[in-house]
Design a protein around this motif. Structure first.
Motif, PDB file in Angstrom:
ATOM      1  N   SER A  44     -30.466   8.029  32.360  1.00 21.02           N
ATOM      2  CA  SER A  44     -29.045   8.086  32.703  1.00 21.02           C
ATOM      3  C   SER A  44     -28.200   7.868  31.457  1.00 21.02           C
ATOM      4  CB  SER A  44     -28.717   7.016  33.746  1.00 21.02           C
ATOM      5  OG  SER A  44     -27.358   6.642  33.705  1.00 21.02           O
ATOM      6  N   ARG A  75     -34.151   2.090  39.388  1.00 22.60           N
ATOM      7  CA  ARG A  75     -32.751   2.482  39.250  1.00 22.60           C
ATOM      8  C   ARG A  75     -31.808   1.295  39.398  1.00 22.60           C
ATOM      9  NH1 ARG A  75     -30.545   5.236  44.387  1.00 22.60           N
ATOM     10  NH2 ARG A  75     -30.810   3.052  44.960  1.00 22.60           N
ATOM     11  N   GLU A 133     -19.067   4.808  40.274  1.00 23.12           N
ATOM     12  CA  GLU A 133     -20.325   4.073  40.217  1.00 23.12           C
ATOM     13  C   GLU A 133     -20.324   3.004  41.300  1.00 23.12           C
ATOM     14  OE1 GLU A 133     -20.079   2.938  36.022  1.00 23.12           O
ATOM     15  OE2 GLU A 133     -19.517   0.910  36.592  1.00 23.12           O
ATOM     16  N   ASP A 187     -35.547   4.863  35.455  1.00 33.04           N
ATOM     17  CA  ASP A 187     -34.466   5.286  36.342  1.00 33.04           C
ATOM     18  C   ASP A 187     -34.625   6.748  36.732  1.00 33.04           C
ATOM     19  OD1 ASP A 187     -33.722   6.478  33.948  1.00 33.04           O
ATOM     20  OD2 ASP A 187     -31.710   5.610  33.876  1.00 33.04           O
ATOM     21  N   GLU A 240     -19.026   5.122  34.201  1.00 31.81           N
ATOM     22  CA  GLU A 240     -18.952   6.354  34.968  1.00 31.81           C
ATOM     23  C   GLU A 240     -17.701   6.318  35.829  1.00 31.81           C
ATOM     24  OE1 GLU A 240     -23.302   7.954  35.866  1.00 31.81           O
ATOM     25  OE2 GLU A 240     -23.077   5.871  36.504  1.00 31.81           O
ATOM     26  N   GLU A 250     -28.301  -0.803  37.348  1.00 31.49           N
ATOM     27  CA  GLU A 250     -27.103  -0.589  38.165  1.00 31.49           C
ATOM     28  C   GLU A 250     -26.535  -1.900  38.683  1.00 31.49           C
ATOM     29  OE1 GLU A 250     -26.768   1.277  42.411  1.00 31.49           O
ATOM     30  OE2 GLU A 250     -26.460   2.904  40.962  1.00 31.49           O
ATOM     31  N   ASN A 258     -26.711   4.458  31.492  1.00 29.86           N
ATOM     32  CA  ASN A 258     -27.682   3.395  31.223  1.00 29.86           C
ATOM     33  C   ASN A 258     -28.070   3.351  29.745  1.00 29.86           C
ATOM     34  OD1 ASN A 258     -27.679   2.599  33.878  1.00 29.86           O
ATOM     35  ND2 ASN A 258     -29.570   3.675  34.417  1.00 29.86           N
TER      36      ASN A 258
END
Length: 394
Positions: free
Chosen positions: A32, A142, A332, A115, A329, A146, A35
């Motif tokens: 990501s 993931r 998110e 992820d 983002e 997050e 990330n």
């Protein structure tokens, strides 16, 4: 400086490796773009060429990049090591090369979290999964990053507040330049260009551009007149007319972080019907804001807003949840949605944007970015929100 510091990234890595130890992970493989930025402060343009970050249990941060990104990553990232491959697809596929690097790092047969298992299928990319080219024990992780990204640090909130300042300038210019007879494009481009140049002149040396559009932006995105009925419209090159409902949007990327500011404007004296739905939108917004504080479930904020819609017989005009997390983002986790039962915590940054969409009339939506506090919230974005302040003179 308006950049994320090395100290902040080191704090994140310590938290990540602590969670990795709890889960028994020897490494964490990340694809990501958000990330990668979160763990190495490396921002890039994602293409068909795989780019990945690897976090080892000893807190080492490694980047895998194509040759064309090597010097870029060396200069701008906080990675401890940068490895490169020649090109995609290349004589030897990049995922094979990445697997070879990981083998030399002693990760074959180890436990690896990811992820994405390999690389996202974008821009025509095709290739094997990481789990197909490196023998190891794998775990889909993931949520590990997050969950951490949902709580913003003081540094992150500072960048979001700076973003909000320039978003407000871009929106102010947008509002001032809006007049009947003009294309939405020329208004948006003029406001965005002037705000971006002002931002560049003011903070060029102390923030880091990140992404395709690294300036301040404001526009309508096609939400002009009756077409503002579509919540996520695309630009239609609309010509502004007297009587139009306009739904706007503004942001500015500051070292990768962007706040969201949206307003509903009316061109000329509002009709009684426009006043009615603007007022109802503001009432829904008030209910949402009054529902927010640490300890409350995200779902309950949205549930309170939906209850208002049902009580006022407005469900035919409902289209989306009340808001979303925002940071690296534009959307998110978490979400102000009846399906998201996560608990609000201090430091979460969210948008608040209940909307009403009336076919044949238009859409009515404000969006503000807020940070959750123990007893409520604080606005990150600041801009007039009453109808009298949002009428475009004709």
């Amino acid at each position: 400086m308006l950049v994320i510091s090395r100290k902040e990234v080191e704090r994140r890595i310590m938290a990540i490796t602590s969670e990795m130890a709890r889960k028994g992970l020897d490494a964490l493989y990340l694809v990501s773009t958000a990330n990668i930025a979160y763990t190495t402060n490396f921002f890039h343009i994602p293409t068909e060429r795989p780019i990945a970050a690897l976090i080892l249990s000893n807190e080492e941060k490694i980047l895998f990049v194509p040759r064309l990104e090597y010097e870029h990553a060396q200069k701008y990232s906080y990675a401890d090591q940068v490895y490169s491959y020649d090109e995609y697809p290349g004589e030897k596929h990049p995922m094979i090369v990445i697997a070879e690097y990981m083998r030399r790092l002693g990760l074959e047969g180890k436990r690896i979290g990811f992820d994405v298992d390999g690389y996202a299928h974008i821009f025509g990319y095709r290739g094997p999964r990481l789990s197909e080219v490196l023998k190891a024990s794998y775990s889909y992780e993931r949520d590990l990053i997050e969950n951490m990204r949902m709580i913003k640090s003081e540094e992150e909130i500072r960048l979001l507040r700076e973003s909000a300042k320039w978003a407000a300038l871009a929106h102010r210019l947008l509002q001032e330049y809006t007049r009947p007879g003009l294309y939405e494009d020329e208004i948006s481009m003029r406001a965005s260009m002037e705000a971006t140049l002002a931002m560049a002149r003011s903070i060029r040396e102390i923030y880091r551009p990140a992404g395709w559009n690294a300036g301040a932006r404001a526009g309508f995105r096609g939400q002009v007149g009756k077409h503002s009925y579509y919540p996520h419209s695309l630009t239609i090159h609309a010509i502004i007319k007297k009587g139009d409902v306009l739904v706007t949007g503004a942001t500015a990327l500051i070292s990768g972080y962007g706040a969201e500011l949206e307003r509903t404007m009316i061109v000329g004296e509002p009709s009684e019907e426009q006043k009615k739905y603007f007022k109802l939108m503001m009432e829904a917004r008030k209910i949402a804001l009054e529902s927010i504080k640490a300890g409350v479930r995200c779902s309950d904020v949205d549930r309170n807003v939906r209850r208002f819609f049902k009580e006022k017989d407005l469900m035919n005009y409902w289209r989306h949840h009340t808001g979303h997390g925002i940071g690296l983002e534009y959307h998110e986790a978490p979400f102000f949605d009846i399906g998201d039962n996560r608990i609000l915590e201090e430091g979460m940054v969210m948008t608040v944007e209940p909307g009403i969409y009336v076919e044949g009339l238009g859409g009515f939506r404000h969006s503000d970015t807020i940070v959750v506090t123990r007893d409520g919230y604080e606005f990150i974005t600041h801009y007039p929100d009453e109808l009298e302040d949002l009428v475009v003179p004709v």
